[in-house]
Write a protein that holds these residues in place. Structure first.
Motif, PDB file in Angstrom:
ATOM      1  N   ALA A  62       1.118 -16.327  -6.252  1.00 45.66           N
ATOM      2  CA  ALA A  62       1.602 -15.264  -7.018  1.00 45.66           C
ATOM      3  C   ALA A  62       3.052 -15.239  -6.665  1.00 45.66           C
ATOM      4  CB  ALA A  62       0.935 -13.986  -6.992  1.00 45.66           C
ATOM      5  N   LEU A  84       5.559 -13.331  -7.662  1.00 43.62           N
ATOM      6  CA  LEU A  84       6.115 -12.253  -7.447  1.00 43.62           C
ATOM      7  C   LEU A  84       5.501 -11.415  -6.160  1.00 43.62           C
ATOM      8  CD1 LEU A  84       6.528 -11.245 -11.052  1.00 43.62           C
ATOM      9  CD2 LEU A  84       8.245 -11.764  -9.835  1.00 43.62           C
ATOM     10  N   GLY A  85       4.550 -11.900  -5.366  1.00 40.30           N
ATOM     11  CA  GLY A  85       4.089 -11.351  -4.496  1.00 40.30           C
ATOM     12  C   GLY A  85       4.466 -11.999  -3.121  1.00 40.30           C
ATOM     13  N   TRP A 117       6.380 -13.199   0.118  1.00 37.64           N
ATOM     14  CA  TRP A 117       7.455 -12.458   0.940  1.00 37.64           C
ATOM     15  C   TRP A 117       8.672 -13.185   0.724  1.00 37.64           C
ATOM     16  CZ3 TRP A 117       6.577  -8.112   3.262  1.00 37.64           C
ATOM     17  CH2 TRP A 117       7.436  -7.821   4.307  1.00 37.64           C
ATOM     18  N   PRO A 153       6.944  -7.562  -2.471  1.00 37.35           N
ATOM     19  CA  PRO A 153       6.183  -6.902  -1.188  1.00 37.35           C
ATOM     20  C   PRO A 153       6.973  -6.518  -0.092  1.00 37.35           C
ATOM     21  CG  PRO A 153       6.296  -9.387  -1.226  1.00 37.35           C
ATOM     22  CD  PRO A 153       7.077  -8.890  -2.487  1.00 37.35           C
ATOM     23  N   GLY A 154       6.465  -5.501   0.356  1.00 41.83           N
ATOM     24  CA  GLY A 154       7.352  -4.854   1.741  1.00 41.83           C
ATOM     25  C   GLY A 154       9.023  -4.684   1.558  1.00 41.83           C
ATOM     26  N   HIS A 155       9.345  -4.080   0.535  1.00 47.17           N
ATOM     27  CA  HIS A 155      10.594  -3.734   0.325  1.00 47.17           C
ATOM     28  C   HIS A 155      11.398  -5.071   0.022  1.00 47.17           C
ATOM     29  CE1 HIS A 155      10.237   0.538   0.978  1.00 47.17           C
ATOM     30  NE2 HIS A 155       9.617   0.195   2.220  1.00 47.17           N
ATOM     31  N   LEU A 186      -0.735  -5.513  -5.063  1.00 48.36           N
ATOM     32  CA  LEU A 186       0.723  -5.315  -5.634  1.00 48.36           C
ATOM     33  C   LEU A 186       1.044  -3.932  -5.638  1.00 48.36           C
ATOM     34  CD1 LEU A 186       3.199  -6.597  -7.216  1.00 48.36           C
ATOM     35  CD2 LEU A 186       1.685  -6.555  -9.510  1.00 48.36           C
ATOM     36  N   ASN A 190      -0.915 -10.128  -2.963  1.00 49.45           N
ATOM     37  CA  ASN A 190       0.062  -9.333  -2.845  1.00 49.45           C
ATOM     38  C   ASN A 190       0.900  -9.626  -4.450  1.00 49.45           C
ATOM     39  OD1 ASN A 190       0.540  -8.067  -0.530  1.00 49.45           O
ATOM     40  ND2 ASN A 190       1.881  -9.450   0.363  1.00 49.45           N
ATOM     41  N   GLY A 191       0.436 -10.335  -5.457  1.00 45.03           N
ATOM     42  CA  GLY A 191       1.045 -10.516  -6.454  1.00 45.03           C
ATOM     43  C   GLY A 191       0.221 -10.062  -7.602  1.00 45.03           C
ATOM     44  N   THR A 237       4.846   4.984  -0.752  1.00 51.50           N
ATOM     45  CA  THR A 237       5.621   3.770  -0.506  1.00 51.50           C
ATOM     46  C   THR A 237       5.548   3.143   0.918  1.00 51.50           C
ATOM     47  OG1 THR A 237       7.043   4.954  -2.069  1.00 51.50           O
ATOM     48  CG2 THR A 237       8.075   3.146  -1.167  1.00 51.50           C
ATOM     49  N   THR A 274       2.400   1.261   0.995  1.00 47.70           N
ATOM     50  CA  THR A 274       2.362  -0.033   0.158  1.00 47.70           C
ATOM     51  C   THR A 274       3.124  -1.035   0.595  1.00 47.70           C
ATOM     52  OG1 THR A 274       2.138   1.526  -1.868  1.00 47.70           O
ATOM     53  CG2 THR A 274       2.583  -0.786  -2.340  1.00 47.70           C
ATOM     54  N   GLN A 275       4.415  -0.818   1.086  1.00 43.02           N
ATOM     55  CA  GLN A 275       5.373  -1.842   1.271  1.00 43.02           C
ATOM     56  C   GLN A 275       4.882  -2.440   2.814  1.00 43.02           C
ATOM     57  OE1 GLN A 275       7.583  -2.921  -0.987  1.00 43.02           O
ATOM     58  NE2 GLN A 275       7.193  -1.238  -2.201  1.00 43.02           N
ATOM     59  N   GLY A 276       4.564  -1.545   3.768  1.00 42.19           N
ATOM     60  CA  GLY A 276       4.176  -1.926   5.071  1.00 42.19           C
ATOM     61  C   GLY A 276       2.776  -2.936   4.848  1.00 42.19           C
ATOM     62  N   GLN A 328       1.672  -4.759   2.365  1.00 46.94           N
ATOM     63  CA  GLN A 328       2.230  -6.044   1.910  1.00 46.94           C
ATOM     64  C   GLN A 328       2.575  -6.864   2.877  1.00 46.94           C
ATOM     65  OE1 GLN A 328       4.519  -4.464  -1.311  1.00 46.94           O
ATOM     66  NE2 GLN A 328       2.926  -4.486  -2.815  1.00 46.94           N
ATOM     67  N   GLY A 329       3.561  -6.114   3.630  1.00 44.17           N
ATOM     68  CA  GLY A 329       4.035  -7.093   4.941  1.00 44.17           C
ATOM     69  C   GLY A 329       2.834  -7.474   5.757  1.00 44.17           C
ATOM     70  N   GLU A 370       4.057 -10.925   7.836  1.00 43.57           N
ATOM     71  CA  GLU A 370       5.576 -10.849   8.003  1.00 43.57           C
ATOM     72  C   GLU A 370       5.831  -9.567   8.966  1.00 43.57           C
ATOM     73  OE1 GLU A 370       7.762 -12.764   7.437  1.00 43.57           O
ATOM     74  OE2 GLU A 370       6.760 -14.201   6.310  1.00 43.57           O
ATOM     75  N   VAL A 371       4.964  -8.576   8.907  1.00 46.23           N
ATOM     76  CA  VAL A 371       5.129  -7.307   9.726  1.00 46.23           C
ATOM     77  C   VAL A 371       3.830  -7.238  10.704  1.00 46.23           C
ATOM     78  CG1 VAL A 371       4.969  -4.647   9.633  1.00 46.23           C
ATOM     79  CG2 VAL A 371       6.146  -6.285   7.619  1.00 46.23           C
TER      80      VAL A 371
END
Lengths: 293, 474
Positions: free
Chosen positions: A150, A152-153, A155, A242-244, B245, B304-305, B442, B445-447, B449-450, B455-456
């Motif tokens: 996906a 857009l998802g 990283w 994702p993730g800012h 997402l 995530n998408g 926010t 959500t963003q965390g 996804q990381g 990645e986080v």
């Protein structure tokens, strides 16, 4: 004395003429700008008493990774929204102006279409294209890369994926501008170039590109502003996910506004406005230099 | 131009102009006009800065004070025709409940002001703090956290006493709609809202697929649940449908967190109790587990998408064995899976730990500016009635008060109801984690996804959440 009075009278008369415009400008530009400047110095949620912050909100714009990141992303998008479309547009213009091509009107329509579509519609279309079962993965499959990403998802791919949408949208505009501009280049110059033995590449750099300087300046101004002020496309495709990783200033301003963080929203808005103004001045110089000669 | 020359290959501008571009007579006139423009710009800028600094601090109007005791308010509905304005974003069950009240009291009608939920939480802040505030508003936690401290939401204390609401509504439901004076701590202070329906998250599962795995019934511990996911993966099934997402898979992670950390500690944190923290190893462990599941492929790599709705549709289309979702999904799931649809609360660490879920109640609040607050309060009282419960049940939702509500038709809705009742009895209902602070949604959500993208680092994710919490509770 007499002359002086007349001059003063004339000045007042002038003011009367600009009054309607000034009133509009003041109401819709100057006053909101002043309000935003004011808000950017406070910590305020819109309801409860505000707390003075001074320039601390601006310090945060530079030091906070999310706020700063959004600006960095906007600068990355410049490559996709401005640089790539201008290059692509130039190439297309060079190819299409060299020979008469049948059905040119149809080509123009097709390439200009993205510019006419609302960005929200474009965003939704590309959400499908970039989905796991979407066209993007389908195309990759044709060239032997099987993928169910996906986009857009992803990283690291989400921002370039959005950028490519921008390239798609802006290229048509650039191409149209350049084709129109190339039409104004005197045919004698091409003729001379050919007589001098210039090939297509040499001809492009020696005749077409210099002749399109004003158009390139204009295209850059328009596309650079659209890159820095991007909101709708990002809002509809990823919303910063994702993730800012796809946050852009316009989106972060909106999010902070919604979350009741008016101070940071205003500070970022002021910084963004300054960036856009600087970019606009810089790129318009390009076409101005041309005009002055 | 007959003789080829290098010169002709220069730019058209150079070819045509013989004299250098500047200075020209016109240009020499420029400095003064430029200076004037610059002066004008400077004056404008100075004026802007001056007005910005001189302008008084941003503020809004002060609302009136609430009635102080039951003696100051009237209960019941008057005879004369009355119209109340009601603002809301969940058309169901709000409109159904408003209509239900009008059916009982035909002289009371509602000016229904619906707004899409995405904008509602922001817009209602503006509207409730304006002179034209609606009499009744749907209770949106983030908005009320901002509005209540400024006095724009009616403190219902006098009505709680007059109507005896403490006996009519479950205590934990009422506690979710209580806020401290500064709006930062839930479950204490004044009552600002009354519940009209409940939401509850947990695990939906496909009974048919789970049978095929041959691992027995629903899991009673987290470890058992994980084994089932592994078994499903081994069989080539998608263990979990997940769309992260829009909110990072907040319900899945919330379930894992409450399970690892324990429902009580999780509750203290989300309620904003002083000294509570999420920066504990158990919370990092929950995030690490989520990252591990992502690597193991227990949910699709495209999570995530993918939107939550799409993941739900996937699950309802028999595409996955489990999905963690809320009571609002019960209709979609039932339509898709029929008798194969099942539901259980998120299992705890040990079998003795309560199965938990996140939830909140769709509540209502009254404007402190409302001149018809007595009638609005009568509507809130109606929410405790069997008629109101029947409306919620009819819509496939969880009623506020399970004890007095009619039974739903057998199937997944009943299983949901039972899991909810069990969690309520065992203290396993945790308020949605994103209610912790106004910006937590926010952040989460963003965390998340990381974390899902690998990645986080889990401990940084947890620290960021705690930093947000600390900053908000200062």
């Amino acid at each position: 004395m007499k002359a002086g009075r007349r001059l003063r009278k004339r000045q007042w008369l002038g003011l009367l003429f600009v009054a309607p415009a000034l009133l509009l400008y003041g109401t819709f530009i100057l006053y909101p700008t002043a309000r935003t400047l004011n808000l950017s110095l406070w910590d305020w949620d819109g309801v409860n008493p505000a707390v003075w912050r001074g320039l601390a909100n601006y310090v945060d714009v530079v030091s906070d990774p999310i706020l700063r990141g959004s600006i960095v992303h906007a600068l990355i998008l410049l490559v996709f929204f401005a640089l790539a479309p201008v290059c692509f547009g130039l190439i297309m213009a060079a190819l299409l102006t060299r020979h008469r091509i049948r059905g040119m009107a149809a080509f123009r329509l097709v390439y200009f279409l993205p510019q006419v579509l609302p960005l929200i519609a474009v965003g939704i279309i590309f959400r499908w294209i970039y989905s796991p079962n979407g066209t993007a993965n389908g195309l990759l499959g044709w060239v032997g890369i099987s993928s169910d990403r996906a986009w857009l998802g992803e990283w690291n791919w989400a921002l370039p994926a959005i950028g490519l949408i921008g390239t798609w949208v802006q290229s048509g505009l650039c191409m149209m501008l350049f084709i129109a501009g190339a039409g104004n280049i005197h045919p004698h110059l091409y003729e001379a170039a050919r007589l001098d033995g210039a090939g297509p590449v040499r001809e492009f750099f020696a005749v077409t590109l210099p002749g399109l300087r004003a158009e390139v300046g204009l295209a850059l101004t328009v596309t650079v502003i659209s890159a820095l002020a991007a909101f709708d496309l990002v809002y509809i495709t990823t919303g910063g996910s994702p993730g800012h990783r796809t946050d852009v200033p316009g989106l972060v301003i909106y999010q902070r506004l919604v979350a009741g963080d008016l101070g940071h929203a205003a500070a970022l808005a002021i910084v963004l406005s300054c960036l856009v103004a600087m970019a606009a001045i810089a790129t318009s110089r390009l076409s101005k230099v041309e005009a002055e000669r | 131009m007959n003789t080829p020359s290098r010169l002709s290959l220069q730019t058209p501008a150079h070819a045509s102009s013989q004299t250098p571009a500047r200075p020209s007579p016109q240009l020499s006139a420029r400095p003064s006009s430029q200076a004037r423009a610059r002066l004008a710009a400077a004056v404008t800028a100075a004026a802007l800065v001056a007005s910005a600094l001189a302008a008084c601090s941003p503020s809004s109007d002060q609302p009136p004070a609430p009635p102080s005791s039951a003696d100051d308010v009237t209960t019941g509905v008057p005879e004369e025709p009355i119209t109340l304005t009601a603002a809301y974003c969940d058309a169901h069950p709000v409109e159904d409940l408003l209509d239900g009240f009008t059916a009982l009291h035909p002289n009371v009608t509602f000016d229904k002001q619906y707004e899409e939920c995405g904008n509602f939480s922001t817009d209602i802040i503006n509207r409730m703090s304006s002179d034209s505030a609606p009499d009744i508003t749907q209770y949106v936690d983030s908005a009320i956290q901002t509005l209540a401290p400024a006095g724009h939401v009616l403190d219902l204390g006098a009505y709680v006493e007059a109507y005896g609401w403490a006996d009519k509504f479950p205590a934990d439901q009422l506690a979710m709609l209580q806020l401290s004076a500064d709006g930062k701590v839930h479950g204490e202070g004044a009552q600002y809202g009354i519940p009209g329906g409940a939401a509850f998250t947990g695990v939906f599962f496909n009974k048919d697929l789970l049978d095929q795995l041959g691992v027995g019934g629903p899991p009673s511990t987290f470890a058992e649940f994980e084994e089932m996911l592994a078994a499903a993966k081994e069989r080539g099934m998608t263990p979990l449908a997940l769309g992260s997402l829009d909110d990072g898979g907040i319900h899945l992670w919330g379930g894992m967190l409450a399970s690892m950390m324990g429902a009580d500690k999780a509750k203290a944190w989300v309620n904003g109790t002083a000294g509570a923290t999420i920066a504990v190893p158990e919370a990092a462990e929950a995030a690490a587990k989520l990252a591990e599941w992502s690597v193991l492929g227990y949910f699709p790599g495209s999570a995530n998408g993918m939107k939550e709705d799409d993941a739900r549709a996937d699950f309802a289309g028999r595409g996955a064995v489990f999905t963690v979702d809320g009571s609002w999904a019960v209709g979609t799931v039932r339509d898709g899976l029929g008798v194969d649809a099942g539901f259980f609360g998120f299992p705890g660490r040990q079998a003795s730990d309560p199965a938990s879920g996140q939830g909140f109640c769709a509540g209502f609040a009254i404007s402190s500016r409302s001149e018809k607050a007595d009638v609005a309060a009568a509507f809130l009282d109606y929410l405790a009635s069997p008629e109101a419960a029947e409306i919620a049940v009819g819509l496939g939702m969880l009623p506020v008060n399970i004890a007095t509500a009619p039974q739903p038709e057998p199937g997944v809705a009943t299983e949901l109801r039972e899991a909810y009742a069990a969690a309520a009895a065992d203290g396993g209902i945790v308020t949605f984690f994103d209610h912790a602070t106004p910006t937590m949604h926010t952040e989460l959500t963003q965390g998340l996804q990381g974390v899902i993208a690998g990645e986080v680092e889990p401990q940084y994710f947890v620290k960021a959440l705690q930093d947000n919490w600390d900053a908000s509770k200062q």
